[in-house]
Scaffold this active site. Sequence first.
Site, PDB file in Angstrom:
ATOM      1  N   SER A   1      44.984 -56.161 -44.685  1.00 55.69           N
ATOM      2  CA  SER A   1      46.005 -56.407 -45.777  1.00 55.69           C
ATOM      3  C   SER A   1      45.316 -57.365 -46.983  1.00 55.69           C
ATOM      4  CB  SER A   1      47.369 -57.035 -45.515  1.00 55.69           C
ATOM      5  OG  SER A   1      48.115 -56.832 -46.528  1.00 55.69           O
TER       6      SER A   1
ATOM      7  N   HIS B   1      53.845 -52.854 -47.678  1.00 54.99           N
ATOM      8  CA  HIS B   1      53.109 -51.778 -47.367  1.00 54.99           C
ATOM      9  C   HIS B   1      54.053 -50.339 -47.182  1.00 54.99           C
ATOM     10  CE1 HIS B   1      49.366 -53.924 -47.035  1.00 54.99           C
ATOM     11  NE2 HIS B   1      49.982 -54.525 -46.275  1.00 54.99           N
TER      12      HIS B   1
END
Length: 379
Positions: A152, A269
Amino acid sequence: MNVRVARAAWARGWGAGCRRGAADFPLPPPRAVDVAELLRDDTAAEEGPREAAARRPPGQCSVLLFPGQGSQVVGMGRGLLRYPRVRELYAAARSVLGYDLLELSLHGPQEALDRTAHCQPAVFVASLAAVEKLHHLQPAVIENCVAAAGFSVGEFAALVFAGAMEFSEGLYAVKVRAEAMQEASEAVPSGMLSVLGQPQSKFTFACLEAREHCKTLGIENPVCEVANYLFPDCRVISGHLEALQFLQKNSSKYHFRRTKMLPVSGGFHTRLMEPALEPLAQVLKSVGVKKPLVSVHSNVDGNRYMHPKHVQKLLVRQVVSPVKWEQTMHAIYERKKGTEFPQTFEVGPGNQLGTILKSCNLQAWKSYRHVEVLEDDGT
């Protein structure tokens, strides 16, 4: 990858050459700029050393893994401060962020450090500071690095290390990303649920039924989907809190062995983060992205970045796409039977990526080490 080229790949980003100027990307201390300028000349010969490193025996090569949000802990950075330029790195961060990130990282409070707006920059900087420690203690690891990946927000640190963007620009992009994701997460009660399943676990079906449950509660367009692929039979599911609570209550129905809510503020996400896309896209348009000097693998598909526009496009997509970490580990470590694995170093707080690597590829994990950021262990 020549060691000085490797240094240039991320050290030059301390401000020299920030493309939007000092008004938008505050410049770091002059000494850091001087170091960056000295190293910049070496990048002209980057291709030869990179190819030479790739030809070394695999066991002499290295892979760097950069952790993401959730790895932050009060005290991180304490084990890095005696190494050259780490304090300069934090001073540069203070110029970009407008607050004392080192003080927050060292002393907290934890509640403030855990805020998305703070923890993403904190993990980003601590990870690159850990690279400085690793370079000081084991320069050959940096010289022989052939691949990098970040989880990430860790992907931004991996790209800065690999020379794809300047440090100041990368940190500014992380700042914008983190603040936009914080705002998006506050708009809808949502979260993330870690799920350890079994081969017969029905993740997709479970998410479908959780969304249907939300509709019965009057929630329009509910979100519940896999957000992280960690290792076989282990996923993180993001979405509306009501959906995640439903999955916890009915975990046995879907053959989930264990579920645990993660200490994050939103359903990252997933499309719940769509409000964060435009701010990040705009700032990335102004960032001078280059082709990485070493292979950097994207969270979106696990593949290597091939050109600068690819980087800009997928970094935006990543915000609303699942992190395919398991697939990334397979892409990095796939090799013929009997071939040695590279050394792997997790640079940043925590050793979660090492734990995941152990479940993805036990043989690769045997060459894994973590660069300590909490205490100075001298290794």
